[in-house]
Each structure stands twice: as structure tokens, then as C-alpha cells.
Design an enzyme around this catalytic site. Structure first.
Site, mmCIF file in Angstrom:
data_model
loop_
_atom_site.group_PDB
_atom_site.id
_atom_site.type_symbol
_atom_site.label_atom_id
_atom_site.label_comp_id
_atom_site.label_asym_id
_atom_site.label_seq_id
_atom_site.Cartn_x
_atom_site.Cartn_y
_atom_site.Cartn_z
ATOM 1 C CE1 TYR A 54 39.573 -19.567 1.572
ATOM 2 C CE2 TYR A 54 37.366 -20.432 1.195
ATOM 3 C CZ TYR A 54 38.632 -20.133 0.724
ATOM 4 O OH TYR A 54 38.962 -20.400 -0.578
ATOM 5 N NE ARG A 57 43.801 -23.441 5.745
ATOM 6 C CZ ARG A 57 43.188 -24.496 6.303
ATOM 7 N NH1 ARG A 57 42.035 -24.910 5.856
ATOM 8 N NH2 ARG A 57 43.740 -25.133 7.304
ATOM 9 C CD GLN A 87 50.157 -15.433 -7.825
ATOM 10 O OE1 GLN A 87 49.564 -16.204 -8.567
ATOM 11 N NE2 GLN A 87 51.454 -15.532 -7.616
ATOM 12 C CG ASN A 88 50.772 -15.363 -0.877
ATOM 13 O OD1 ASN A 88 50.559 -16.141 -1.809
ATOM 14 N ND2 ASN A 88 51.972 -15.149 -0.386
ATOM 15 C CG ASP A 90 49.815 -14.738 3.891
ATOM 16 O OD1 ASP A 90 50.365 -13.620 3.864
ATOM 17 O OD2 ASP A 90 50.276 -15.721 3.268
ATOM 18 C CG HIS A 105 44.249 -14.517 -6.078
ATOM 19 N ND1 HIS A 105 45.267 -15.413 -6.299
ATOM 20 C CD2 HIS A 105 43.853 -14.091 -7.299
ATOM 21 C CE1 HIS A 105 45.482 -15.523 -7.612
ATOM 22 N NE2 HIS A 105 44.643 -14.733 -8.233
ATOM 23 N N GLY A 171 58.352 -17.164 -5.216
ATOM 24 C CA GLY A 171 57.518 -18.249 -4.703
ATOM 25 C C GLY A 171 56.173 -18.416 -5.363
ATOM 26 C CB THR A 172 54.230 -17.453 -7.860
ATOM 27 O OG1 THR A 172 53.106 -17.791 -8.678
ATOM 28 C CG2 THR A 172 55.162 -16.552 -8.638
ATOM 29 C CB SER A 173 53.371 -22.751 -9.612
ATOM 30 O OG SER A 173 52.024 -22.307 -9.531
HETATM 31 N N1 APR Z 1 60.463 -20.290 -1.014
HETATM 32 C C1 APR Z 1 60.126 -19.894 -2.268
HETATM 33 N N2 APR Z 1 59.297 -20.586 -3.048
HETATM 34 C C2 APR Z 1 58.792 -21.729 -2.562
HETATM 35 C C3 APR Z 1 59.081 -22.207 -1.278
HETATM 36 C C4 APR Z 1 59.981 -21.446 -0.484
HETATM 37 N N3 APR Z 1 60.332 -21.813 0.744
HETATM 38 N N4 APR Z 1 58.408 -23.369 -1.089
HETATM 39 C C5 APR Z 1 57.710 -23.598 -2.210
HETATM 40 N N5 APR Z 1 57.933 -22.613 -3.104
HETATM 41 C C6 APR Z 1 57.386 -22.416 -4.446
HETATM 42 C C7 APR Z 1 57.077 -23.691 -5.207
HETATM 43 O O1 APR Z 1 58.267 -24.152 -5.855
HETATM 44 C C8 APR Z 1 56.032 -23.212 -6.199
HETATM 45 O O2 APR Z 1 56.616 -22.729 -7.392
HETATM 46 O O3 APR Z 1 56.141 -21.771 -4.306
HETATM 47 C C9 APR Z 1 55.363 -22.035 -5.458
HETATM 48 C C10 APR Z 1 53.950 -22.309 -4.987
HETATM 49 O O4 APR Z 1 53.109 -22.479 -6.089
HETATM 50 P P1 APR Z 1 51.531 -22.531 -5.916
HETATM 51 O O5 APR Z 1 51.208 -23.450 -4.795
HETATM 52 O O6 APR Z 1 50.976 -22.803 -7.255
HETATM 53 O O7 APR Z 1 51.154 -21.075 -5.400
HETATM 54 P P2 APR Z 1 50.811 -19.767 -6.241
HETATM 55 O O8 APR Z 1 51.651 -19.666 -7.466
HETATM 56 O O9 APR Z 1 50.851 -18.644 -5.265
HETATM 57 O O10 APR Z 1 49.309 -20.069 -6.632
HETATM 58 C C11 APR Z 1 48.557 -19.100 -7.253
HETATM 59 O O11 APR Z 1 46.571 -20.439 -6.948
HETATM 60 O O12 APR Z 1 45.944 -21.683 -5.093
HETATM 61 C C12 APR Z 1 45.569 -20.646 -5.939
HETATM 62 O O13 APR Z 1 44.497 -18.563 -5.673
HETATM 63 C C13 APR Z 1 45.500 -19.391 -5.132
HETATM 64 O O14 APR Z 1 46.839 -17.388 -5.142
HETATM 65 C C14 APR Z 1 46.868 -18.787 -5.363
HETATM 66 C C15 APR Z 1 47.121 -19.143 -6.813
#
Ligand code: APR
Length: 230
Positions: A54, A57, A87-88, A90, A105, A171-173
């Protein structure tokens, strides 16, 4: 009265600033197994490794800058009451100038006690080192919610989503529960937008507009449209 917009962001909004997303890097997070560096078990096994991870990071997060996605959300405050839930870990939303940001988080710039989760501190400089103690004498750890830990801000995030006139997801999965579940708390009738190059339809979410674009281009376009129609 201004309409209320809730914005829910994930790693994707910071990708164009140069911070790697977790799931786009094959389960390895900056070359580390996530179970090693982001779980209470990992901390118990080798806390110095976790602190170092960290510390790196943190240095990286302070070197990068907000991108047009973060900046567009600040513009939205001209006509709307905007609440960001991220969820970020940063602080790019804050550094862009957003006035109200809830971190689900935790935050990389803070430390906390290992025996009392309410003792949270700003980190001076960029490192937490072995032997850095809280006021009760326990080792400090990053102020980050690890896998398997409670998410203390989740109830407040649910309440915020219930008040949404508009919901924007960026931008989240939506893979990590309970954070991802907050989108289901927005009212059925409220318009929802999902900006992510891999965005898919979300089960249970009504009135959803999918924008398959990067945050840095999709967000400014949507913000302009919302401001023009406010
Ligand atoms: N713009 C928008 N979305 C994007 C970009 C971009 N330039 N690049 C990638 N992505 C999308 C991907 O398509 C994906 O759906 O960002 C998403 C990232 O997904 P994850 O890596 O799973 O991130 P997140 O959903 O924030 O994860 C949730 O998991 O790692 C742990 O605790 C951590 O807060 C985090 C949590």
C-alpha cells in the site's frame, strides 16, 4: 430545488489516470495475489508486505491526476445536487473538486488502528511503517476495507441511492458485493446511466441506459446532455 444525482464509481473511472483496474489484470493486482495483500489473513501472515504494497499504491495514487471523467462530475454540480459514492481508494474525485464523496472501501491517504476501527488518521508523507502506532498503542494499518471485512458505509450508501432522481454508474464490474448491490436501492422510475466499455444490462435495475464508452469520453458527453436539459 435541484435534482439529486447519485454517481457510483469503480476502478474504471481512474483507469485513464493510470491506475490499473483489478479485474482487467487477471486477478493479479500490480503483480500480487489479492488474497496476499487485501485480506485480514494476508495481514496476519505478513503485515510488512501489506504495508509495503500500500505504500507503493499510495505513492502511485499521489503521482497521477484526475482525468476528464472526474472533472466532468464536478461540472454537474452547477445544476444538480451531486453525491458521489465510490469503491475506489484513491482521492481523485476530491482532487478534481467534487464536494461530496463517500468512500465505501476506505481511502489510501488514511491509516487506522488495528484494535479500534474508529481511530482513523491522515498519513503524513506516503508511508505507514512497522512500529507506527495508534494512540492506544497498536500497529497502524491502511484505512481500507479488505475482502471479508464489513463495509461500514454501506447503509448510508443505500439511503443515498433511495434519494436519487438520476443514477450514474461508471467503470465498475459490479462484481464485488455488497458495494454493487447499492444500485438496486435507486427508485424504479429514476433514469439510470451505466458508462463502461464492458457495461452489460443489470438484472433488477429498471430504466437503464447503457453507454459502452470509456469514462474519459462517455462522462463529459453525458454531463453536457444533462446540463443542457436541466
Ligand atoms: N472507463 C470506464 N470503465 C473502464 C475503463 C475506462 N477507461 N477501463 C476499464 N473499465 C471498466 C472495466 O470494463 C470494468 O468493468 O472498469 C471496470 C473495472 O472493474 P473492477 O476491476 O472489478 O473494479 P471495481 O468494480 O471497482 O472493483 C470493485 O473490487 O478490487 C476490489 O475493493 C476493490 O473497490 C474494488 C472492488
Amino acid at each position: 430545488m435541484k435534482k439529486r444525482i447519485i454517481v457510483f464509481t469503480g476502478a474504471g473511472i481512474s483507469a485513464e489516470s493510470g491506475i490499473k483496474t483489478f479485474r482487467d489484470s487477471d486477478g493479479l493486482w500490480e503483480n500480487h495475489d489479492v488474497m496476499e495483500v487485501a485480506t485480514p489473513e494476508g495481514w496476519a501472515r505478513d503485515y510488512e508486505l501489506v504495508l509495503n504494497f500500500y505504500n507503493e499504491r499510495r505513492k502511485q495514487a499521489l503521482e497521477v491526476a484526475p482525468n476528464p471523467g472526474h472533472l466532468a462530475l464536478v461540472e454537474l454540480e452547477k445544476e444538480f445536487d451531486v453525491q458521489i459514492i465510490t469503491q475506489n481508494i484513491d482521492n481523485l474525485h476530491e482532487r478534481a473538486g467534487s464536494s461530496s464523496v463517500l468512500h465505501l472501501h476506505g481511502l489510501i491517504t488514511k491509516s487506522r488502528s488495528t484494535i479500534d476501527e474508529n481511530l482513523v488518521y491522515e498519513i503524513e508523507g506516503t508511508e505507514i511503517n512497522p512500529g507506527d502506532l495508534c494512540e492506544k498503542g497498536s500497529q497502524l494499518r491502511p484505512h481500507i476495507v479488505w475482502f471479508g471485512e464489513n463495509v461500514p458505509n454501506i447503509s448510508i450508501a443505500h439511503e443515498m441511492c433511495e434519494t436519487a432522481d438520476i443514477l450514474i454508474i461508471i467503470g465498475t464490474s459490479l462484481n464485488v458485493y455488497p458495494a454493487s448491490g447499492i444500485v438496486n436501492f435507486a427508485p424504479r422510475k429514476c433514469p439510470k446511466y451505466f458508462i463502461d466499455p464492458k457495461a452489460e444490462k443489470i438484472v433488477l435495475v429498471n430504466n437503464l441506459n447503457i453507454i459502452k464508452e470509456n469514462a474519459g469520453t462517455g462522462t463529459p458527453t453525458l454531463v453536457k446532455e444533462l446540463l443542457d436539459n436541466a
